[in-house]
Design a protein around this motif. Structure first.
Motif: not given
Ligand code: ZN
Length: 344
Positions: A58-62
């Motif tokens: 859910s981490d959109s930066a990864l």
């Protein structure tokens, strides 16, 4: 947008479709990936399993999967209980019904850590018919949360009932430019060759037939001599094709081809690609060369032969490749090929 399945090069449509499916919990229960060895089938299966289990999804930066969390790492290390492989590196000629039954049993018995369990059959085209039939039942009604992924070089040896129960994904082959930019990014040898000896790099990439894994393998130390050896065999064969060539020379070029079936098939495929280049160059289209380094070399060679002869020889080589699968004695096959070309 989040980067997806970063370990797999190219194949953008497939990456988008399957990563969406994992995200939306709509991944099909049975998938079939086909493509030559080195085209990324195994990587794709692993990326799907990692995405389904990634703790940082859910981490959109990864990227997706992140490749760094404990689950991703365990999957990449081959150390995750919810992904099992059958037929990997077994070196056996077939996957039999017993092996398949054990594998199938595990699907029902083993507990799972996650909501997805993956069962990957490598070289699924090596399954005997009995093994394929044993797989059918579970493909129809797989246990809850189980996803079965078949990897195969071709679908020819798979039963139509297997094919109809799986969702089919054909791995992409690379266009030359895309392959060049991917390998120079991945391999320092390729990056260096691109500066010092671009012609040699081009020869290697053309010989890979657009299969990135094969290109990378060839760029490793050593096999480049093998590639050159193979190219030399193809060239002497091609140069013996004009009608005026004495039969003894044509015969010698045929008999110089490898006697091991796998190697012979490789060289004959390469010959077919070279002949296609010669035909294409006569048609003066913009189709890029796949064997010859430049069009002018292909033009020079093809000037000694008319189009009809080239097409007939192409067909003769094609039928020789088919005969190889029928266990025809190799020496007979090569002699026959020389005679048929002479009579063209
Ligand atoms: Zn992760």
């Amino acid at each position: 947008m989040k980067k997806r399945f970063t370990r797999l090069f190219g194949n953008n449509m497939t990456k988008r479709r399957l990563s969406d499916a994992v995200m939306n919990l709509s991944l099909p229960h049975a998938l079939l990936f086909t493509g030559p060895s080195g085209s990324g089938k195994h990587t794709l299966a692993t990326e799907i399993a990692a995405a389904a289990n990634c703790l940082m999804a859910s981490d959109s930066a990864l990227p997706y999967p992140c490749g760094k969390c404990v689950n991703c790492k365990r999957i990449y290390d081959g150390n995750f209980p919810d992904i099992s492989f059958l037929g990997k590196d077994s070196g056996k000629a077939t996957i039999g019904v017993e092996e398949l039954r054990d594998f199938r049993e595990n699907m029902f018995l083993s507990a799972s850590e996650s909501q997805y369990k993956f069962y990957v059959i490598e070289n699924a085209d090596l399954m005997t018919s009995a093994a394929q039939n044993a797989l059918l039942k579970v493909l129809e009604e797989p246990p809850k949360n189980v996803h079965i992924i078949l990897l195969a070089e071709s679908v020819d040896k798979l039963l139509s009932t297997i094919k109809s129960r799986t969702q089919y994904v054909q791995m992409e082959l690379f266009e030359y430019d895309e392959l060049l930019s991917s390998v120079t990014e991945l391999s320092s040898t390729a990056e260096a060759l691109n500066v010092t000896d671009p012609e040699r790099l081009k020869a290697i990439l053309l010989a890979s037939g657009g299969v990135i894994g094969k290109a990378l393998e060839m760029l490793g130390d050593g096999p480049t001599e093998e590639i050159q050896g193979k190219r030399d065999l193809v060239m002497s064969f091609i140069q013996a094709l004009p009608k005026k060539t004495p039969f003894s020379k044509l015969y010698a070029a045929c008999m110089a081809l490898p006697t091991k079936r796998d190697e012979l098939r490789d060289v004959l495929e390469e010959i077919r690609i070279a002949i296609r280049d010669l035909i294409v160059v006569k048609l003066a289209t913009d189709t890029p060369m796949a064997f010859f380094l430049t069009e002018s070399v292909a033009e020079e060679i093809s000037s000694g032969m008319n189009q009809k002869r080239l097409i007939t020889v192409y067909d003769i080589v094609t039928s020789a490749i088919e005969d190889l699968d029928k266990n025809v004695v190799v020496a007979t096959l090569l002699t026959d090929m020389a005679v048929r070309i002479k009579h063209t």
